[in-house]
Motif scaffolding. Structure first.
Motif, short mmCIF file in Angstrom:
data_model
loop_
_atom_site.label_atom_id
_atom_site.label_comp_id
_atom_site.label_asym_id
_atom_site.label_seq_id
_atom_site.Cartn_x
_atom_site.Cartn_y
_atom_site.Cartn_z
N VAL A 76 0.77 -1.13 0.03
CA VAL A 76 -0.04 -0.01 0.03
C VAL A 76 0.75 1.31 0.15
N THR A 77 1.85 1.38 0.80
CA THR A 77 2.77 2.53 0.74
C THR A 77 3.58 2.84 -0.51
N LEU A 86 1.05 10.25 -1.15
CA LEU A 86 1.67 10.46 0.08
C LEU A 86 2.59 11.59 -0.37
N VAL A 87 3.05 11.95 -1.46
CA VAL A 87 3.66 13.52 -1.78
C VAL A 87 2.81 14.33 -1.51
N VAL A 88 1.56 14.35 -2.05
CA VAL A 88 0.45 15.43 -1.67
C VAL A 88 0.26 15.51 -0.28
N SER A 295 7.71 2.67 7.13
CA SER A 295 8.67 3.47 7.52
C SER A 295 9.94 3.57 6.59
N ALA A 296 10.30 2.39 6.26
CA ALA A 296 11.61 2.01 5.29
C ALA A 296 11.21 2.73 4.00
N LEU A 297 9.90 2.57 3.69
CA LEU A 297 9.37 3.23 2.33
C LEU A 297 9.58 4.65 2.31
N MET A 298 9.38 5.27 3.63
CA MET A 298 9.21 6.47 3.59
C MET A 298 10.66 7.36 3.61
N LEU A 356 13.93 5.17 11.33
CA LEU A 356 13.51 5.43 10.12
C LEU A 356 12.45 6.44 9.91
N LEU A 357 11.43 6.78 10.91
CA LEU A 357 10.76 7.90 10.77
C LEU A 357 11.40 9.03 10.99
#
Length: 386
Positions: A76-77, A86-88, A295-298, A356-357
């Motif tokens: 989903v991420t 998520l960028v928006v 968090s890893a994908l962020m 990560l966050l």
């Protein structure tokens, strides 16, 4: 904000249900095939097979939930990132900690489901499965009434029936008893009947012979008989489990095992304490897995090539945590005083998520500083001494 949380949570829940269904089906079918072969060899019915496979389902779901939560969070991420949703959300001022709230709520929901499984459903299903399996193992008649196959209802026993008539008559019976160390006896009869006498099954063989081979001197003794009764109840005493599994007890008993539980399991109190603390730590695994996947994908800045590097980092982190969990489990199982090691993977997981966050909230750390070119030098500064 609330609409974003509901949308994110809905996506996580739907994908979690899909991946759980797929993984549970794969694990369950794999175990069911092995169980089906065993029951088919013992001559059991399809109803017995279905009952036993249902008893294994809670434990299969317990193993699958952390994996499904992690895969759902990553999927989903990744999709929301590639579609710039998520960028928006970040552009509106939402921090990575704020965007992690629906993932945290999703992880808590899976934790509650995991708690119900590890504290209630899994111990109950293990107990029912063990008792049902013991009944099947003790049912010598069901295991022996299979024609055309060499069966082994107990260790050292070989049994064969050429044909079973509709009246229950066994034709051309062969029974080999090699349980004794010094002798081996083979019984052969043209007919036989399986009857109940005194609450125990008896095998009545008609018109046959018994050949006893003595291993010490190599002599063979042959005895013919018109009828002979073989005590099948002796096989029932050798079948069944010899001790109770620690994982069948409730959580309160695990933290305060009595002497009866210790005698039934033939285990040390350290094994009970280990299982009890493990049941407290296990429900947190789906929460940690989902937060790591998010968090890893962020971490890092937006890239049109996707977040495959971050996905690889998330997978590596999960594998490392699982390896640490396996290592600490072996140590804690052997020494009751080291039970805090069971919670070490959970603490490390929370530290990894927080790190990560924190990195995700500082994308400037991952941006490259552009180098100054010669054309960027201001006019009139050429030739100035430094």
């Amino acid at each position: 904000m609330a609409r974003f949380d509901r949308y994110f949570l809905y996506q996580l829940t739907v994908l979690f249900g899909f991946f759980s269904l797929v993984l549970v089906s794969v694990y369950w079918i794999n175990r069911a095939v092995i169980l089906f072969d065993q029951l088919l060899a013992d001559g059991q019915s399809a109803g017995v097979f279905l009952t036993l496979t249902l008893y294994t389902l809670p434990n299969v779901i317990r193993m699958v939930l952390p994996i499904s939560a992690f895969v759902a969070a990553v999927y989903v991420t990744n999709r929301l990132t590639t579609e710039s949703e998520l960028v928006v959300a970040q552009a509106t001022g939402m921090s990575p900690w704020r965007m992690a709230r629906p993932v945290f709520l999703f992880g808590l929901l899976v934790c509650v489901l995991m708690m119900v499984l590890v504290h209630f459903l899994v111990p109950m299903s293990r107990t029912q499965l063990a008792e049902r399996s013991e009944e099947i193992e003790a049912n010598v008649a069901a295991r022996m009434l299979t024609e055309g196959q060499f069966l082994h209802p107990a260790k050292g026993i070989t049994f064969y029936i050429r044909e079973i008539t509709r009246e229950g008559e066994l034709n051309d019976v062969f029974l080999a008893d090699a349980r004794a160390d010094t002798t081996r006896t083979d019984y052969m009869a043209t007919r036989a009947y399986l009857v109940q006498e005194g609450g125990a099954p008896k095998l009545v063989m008609v018109d046959g012979s018994a050949q006893t081979y003595q291993r010490e001197d190599g002599r063979l003794l042959v005895t013919t008989f018109d009828s002979f009764t073989y005590d099948v109840g002796a096989l029932m005493e050798n079948s069944g489990r010899t001790r109770t599994d620690v994982r069948e007890y409730d959580t309160l008993t695990l933290f305060s095992p009595d002497q009866a539980a210790l005698d039934a399991t033939r285990r040390d109190p350290s094994n009970f304490y280990y299982e009890g603390h493990l049941r407290i730590a296990q429900p947190l695994n789906p929460l940690i897995a989902a937060l790591i996947g998010f968090s890893a994908l962020m971490v890092g800045s937006f890239s049109r090539f996707g977040v495959w590097k971050q996905i690889g980092v998330a997978v590596v982190l999960i594998i490392v945590l699982q390896a640490i969990e396996n290592g600490t489990a072996d140590v804690a199982r052997s020494d009751a005083s080291l039970w805090p090691l069971i919670y070490l993977p959970t603490i490390l997981g929370l530290v990894i998520v927080a790190t990560l966050l924190w990195l995700a909230g500082r994308p400037a750390l991952f941006k490259r500083v552009p180098r100054a070119n010669a054309s960027d030098v201001a006019p009139g500064t050429a030739g100035v001494a430094t």
